[in-house]
Design an enzyme around this catalytic site. Structure first.
Site, mmCIF file in Angstrom:
data_model
loop_
_atom_site.group_PDB
_atom_site.id
_atom_site.type_symbol
_atom_site.label_atom_id
_atom_site.label_comp_id
_atom_site.label_asym_id
_atom_site.label_seq_id
_atom_site.Cartn_x
_atom_site.Cartn_y
_atom_site.Cartn_z
ATOM 1 N N GLY A 152 0.806 -1.214 0.000
ATOM 2 C CA GLY A 152 0.000 0.000 0.000
ATOM 3 C C GLY A 152 0.838 1.262 0.000
ATOM 4 C CB CYS A 153 1.512 3.656 2.701
ATOM 5 S SG CYS A 153 -0.236 3.924 3.096
#
Length: 208
Positions: A152-153
């Site tokens: 994700g991030c």
């Protein structure tokens, strides 16, 4: 030879995966290492204790070498309106609404006074934030990226770092995810297209 080895070989044969290397002015970027990923009962709970230990080691090495350390955190308004469609897509992000202790930094991965903290609402540390301007003003050209989550991030931040002209060096052991398979698959693809993926030992060597 494993399937991963085959895929890596195919990438290289097709012209992917060149090394970016470390520039002249690095910094460590710690992405979203929050209690939400470590506390039982949290919807974001993940097996990231080893990644936390590696991140703490990386932070310590950077500080000892007087290399800047920057941190990101997610903070959403009550109700999450500023999280837009991301908040709607991932209801578990409610743990980052203002006032939730799950949004606090994990022990050992918290900023010291004077260290930069970037507050964000979306996956990338660059999206809608001052991070690129801060790095440029400080003359930083390389980011050792660690934190959560790899798929994700970390992935979004590394991709945007490249697109903003910074060298993204993703530190394998200092990143984590809900499942090892997600971690490994995303690191493989990042190495092929957007970043250099380094071992913790190599990152520590470069920082020293």
């Amino acid at each position: 030879m494993t399937d991963s080895d085959d895929l890596i070989a195919d990438y290289r044969k097709s012209g992917f995966g060149e090394s970016l290397g470390c520039g002249r002015a690095p910094a460590v970027l710690v992405v979203d290492f929050a209690r939400a990923y470590l506390e039982d009962g949290s919807p974001l709970r993940a097996p990231v204790e080893d990644a936390l230990a590696a991140t703490v080691t990386l932070i310590g090495a950077a500080r000892a070498a007087e290399v800047p350390v920057l941190f990101t955190r997610v903070s959403l308004q009550p109700g999450g309106a500023d999280g837009g469609l991301f908040r709607r897509k991932v209801p578990a992000l409610r743990v980052f609404e203002e006032g939730s202790p799950l949004g606090d930094f994990a022990e050992g991965a918290a900023p010291r006074p004077g260290e930069t903290v970037v507050t964000k609402q979306y996956a990338s540390a660059f999206h809608g934030t001052s991070l690129a301007a801060t790095l440029t003003a400080s003359g930083i050209d390389t980011l050792f990226i660690c934190g959560l989550t790899t798929s994700g991030c970390i992935r979004a931040t590394a991709t945007d770092a490249l697109q903003h002209g910074f060298r993204p060096l993703v530190v394998d052991e200092a990143c984590g995810d809900r499942d090892r398979r997600l971690h490994e698959a995303n690191l493989l693809d990042l190495q092929a297209k957007y970043a250099d993926v380094l071992s913790l030992d190599r990152a520590l060597e470069l920082l020293r």
